[in-house]
Enzyme design. Structure first.
Site, PDB file in Angstrom:
ATOM      1  N   LYS A   1     -17.591 -12.397   8.049  1.00  0.00           N
ATOM      2  CA  LYS A   1     -17.010 -11.407   7.134  1.00  0.00           C
ATOM      3  C   LYS A   1     -16.804 -12.076   5.770  1.00  0.00           C
ATOM      4  O   LYS A   1     -15.750 -12.660   5.510  1.00  0.00           O
ATOM      5  CB  LYS A   1     -15.688 -10.888   7.702  1.00  0.00           C
TER       6      LYS A   1
ATOM      7  N   ARG B   1       0.846  -1.204   0.000  1.00  0.00           N
ATOM      8  CA  ARG B   1       0.000   0.000   0.000  1.00  0.00           C
ATOM      9  C   ARG B   1       0.883   1.258   0.000  1.00  0.00           C
ATOM     10  O   ARG B   1       0.623   2.210  -0.719  1.00  0.00           O
ATOM     11  CB  ARG B   1      -0.910   0.044   1.231  1.00  0.00           C
TER      12      ARG B   1
ATOM     13  N   ARG C   1      -9.320  -1.679   2.196  1.00  0.00           N
ATOM     14  CA  ARG C   1      -9.032  -0.753   1.099  1.00  0.00           C
ATOM     15  C   ARG C   1     -10.145   0.260   0.850  1.00  0.00           C
ATOM     16  O   ARG C   1      -9.884   1.432   0.610  1.00  0.00           O
ATOM     17  CB  ARG C   1      -8.751  -1.550  -0.181  1.00  0.00           C
TER      18      ARG C   1
ATOM     19  N   SER D   1     -14.093  -5.564   1.406  1.00  0.00           N
ATOM     20  CA  SER D   1     -14.299  -4.898   0.117  1.00  0.00           C
ATOM     21  C   SER D   1     -13.607  -5.653  -1.012  1.00  0.00           C
ATOM     22  O   SER D   1     -14.081  -5.613  -2.158  1.00  0.00           O
ATOM     23  CB  SER D   1     -13.864  -3.434   0.162  1.00  0.00           C
ATOM     24  N   GLY D   2     -12.485  -6.308  -0.717  1.00  0.00           N
ATOM     25  CA  GLY D   2     -11.897  -7.257  -1.659  1.00  0.00           C
ATOM     26  C   GLY D   2     -11.478  -6.723  -3.018  1.00  0.00           C
ATOM     27  O   GLY D   2     -11.563  -7.446  -4.004  1.00  0.00           O
TER      28      GLY D   2
ATOM     29  N   GLU E   1     -13.802 -15.103   8.542  1.00  0.00           N
ATOM     30  CA  GLU E   1     -13.707 -14.478   7.224  1.00  0.00           C
ATOM     31  C   GLU E   1     -13.323 -15.485   6.144  1.00  0.00           C
ATOM     32  O   GLU E   1     -12.137 -15.729   5.900  1.00  0.00           O
ATOM     33  CB  GLU E   1     -12.682 -13.334   7.246  1.00  0.00           C
TER      34      GLU E   1
ATOM     35  N   SER F   1     -16.653  -4.114   7.012  1.00  0.00           N
ATOM     36  CA  SER F   1     -15.375  -4.262   7.714  1.00  0.00           C
ATOM     37  C   SER F   1     -14.313  -4.074   6.637  1.00  0.00           C
ATOM     38  O   SER F   1     -13.558  -4.986   6.324  1.00  0.00           O
ATOM     39  CB  SER F   1     -15.286  -5.650   8.361  1.00  0.00           C
TER      40      SER F   1
HETATM   41  P1  13P Z   1     -10.434  -5.296   2.098  1.00  0.00           P
HETATM   42  O1  13P Z   1     -11.691  -4.553   2.465  1.00  0.00           O
HETATM   43  O2  13P Z   1      -9.350  -4.418   1.555  1.00  0.00           O
HETATM   44  O3  13P Z   1     -10.704  -6.522   1.280  1.00  0.00           O
HETATM   45  O4  13P Z   1      -9.796  -5.814   3.464  1.00  0.00           O
HETATM   46  C1  13P Z   1     -10.616  -6.370   4.415  1.00  0.00           C
HETATM   47  C2  13P Z   1      -9.866  -7.383   5.164  1.00  0.00           C
HETATM   48  O5  13P Z   1      -9.741  -7.299   6.357  1.00  0.00           O
HETATM   49  C3  13P Z   1      -9.280  -8.525   4.436  1.00  0.00           C
HETATM   50  O6  13P Z   1      -8.871  -9.506   5.317  1.00  0.00           O
END
Ligand code: 13P
Length: 342
Positions: free
Chosen positions: A219, A33, A292, A261-262, A177, A289
């Site tokens: 998640k 990042r 990015r 958000s992925g 998750e 949650s």
């Molecule tokens: P993103 O929203 O960037 O996908 O990250 C969330 C996250 O915690 C991934 O493990």
């Protein structure tokens, strides 16, 4: 008693109009990042960046909890206040990523299993002492014509449930998750099928391993067309396909679904959450949650410069507010203009 505390913490994390900031990038991920803004990933730069986010005035209106990384939970603000304490003083619940990352799954070319169970009981106890009240464990699955295998799905589900049971024993709310990655050319139907298989396995294992799902949060990925697909589904189709999978496989006892958000754009992530909530009420809270999708504009506005801290905070506050609106289905793309005029 312990059970009641878990239920309450889980419910607080999905309080009305609020969601979670995922700021738990591992050292490797935060370096990636920082590379995008040309900032060196030193411990001090990482601390300064996280301090900017955590100290954002008023953001507690929209943020219920923050997921920290092992390094971050031990760091302090400029005035010496430990980060977990700084967050708690604003009414934001500190959380911690406890998995050790996705590693190659033996005898399964191209698939992964998430590691980190060894010694987890002791680590959870330490994190609880440092102020963590919830945790996160991420499993990943990629989509192709043949992947993920049932072997990969069930192995990861088993590990997620072992993690969740250990968390509940320690009085920590587990966020489970299972992330079906949306890279590739797959259709939204294929994403829906794979997401359903993954959720089915996860809730089977959680049940078998005696986890009280009312003291957990899910998640998941949203159900999307692959990012490289020739024809990509629009907002309404994404909302319908995603809800279809959760309605079939997520028990009503689960207090909340907090999306990752992925790799979606910030505004897509907000619009998709909004569209799902606009179709409510649902048995569970539908919240965010995001990593990015909450941080990207703030990272760019900051650019590693102390004089840009306020601009970075404004950008983060704005995204938190937009997603807060999406929690009640009242977000509209025109609201994005607010930042420009602030
Ligand atoms: P993103 O929203 O960037 O996908 O990250 C969330 C996250 O915690 C991934 O493990």
């Amino acid at each position: 008693m312990a059970k009641t505390e878990l239920h309450e913490t889980a419910r607080e994390l999905v309080a009305e109009g609020k969601g979670i900031l995922a700021a738990d990038e591992s050292s490797g991920t935060i370096k990636k990042r920082f590379d995008t803004i040309g900032v060196e990933s030193t411990e001090e730069n990482r601390r300064a960046y996280r301090q900017m986010l955590f100290a954002t005035p008023g953001v507690e209106e929209y943020i219920s909890g923050v997921i920290l990384f092992d390094e971050t939970i031990r760091q302090k603000a400029d005035d010496g206040t430990p980060f977990p304490e700084l967050l708690a003083s604003k009414g934001i619940i500190p959380g911690i990523k406890v998995d050790a990352g996705a590693k190659p799954l033996a005898l399964a070319e191209g698939e992964t299993v998430t590691e980190g169970l060894d010694g987890l009981r002791a680590r959870l106890e330490e994190y609880r002492g440092l102020g963590a009240r919830f945790a996160k464990w991420r499993a990943t699955y990629s989509i192709s014509d043949t992947h993920p295998s049932e072997y990969c799905i069930w192995t990861n589900a088993h590990a997620l449930a072992r993690y969740a049971a250990l968390c509940q024993e320690a009085g920590i709310v587990p966020i489970v998750e299972p992330e079906v990655l949306q890279d590739g050319t797959h259709t939204i139907e294929r994403s829906g099928f794979v997401t359903s298989r993954v959720l089915f396995a996860l809730y089977t294992e959680l049940f078998d391993q005696r986890v009280d799902v009312a003291g957990t949060l899910l998640k998941p990925n949203m159900v999307l067309s692959g990012y490289e697909a020739a024809e990509r589904a629009g907002v309404d189709e994404v909302a319908e396909a995603s809800l279809h999978a959760y309605y079939k496989h997520v028990p009503a006892d689960v207090p909340g679904i907090v999306f990752l958000s992925g790799g979606q754009s910030d505004e897509d992530a907000t619009a998709h959450l909004n569209a799902m909530n606009a179709r409510g009420p649902h048995p569970w809270q539908l919240s965010f949650s995001y990593g990015r999708a909450l941080q990207a504009p703030a990272l760019r506005a900051w650019g590693g410069k102390p004089e840009n801290v306020e601009a970075g905070q404004r950008a983060y506050y704005h995204r938190a507010k937009m997603n807060g609106a999406a929690r009640t289905g009242t977000y509209a793309p025109e609201m994005e203009q607010e930042l420009a005029t602030a």
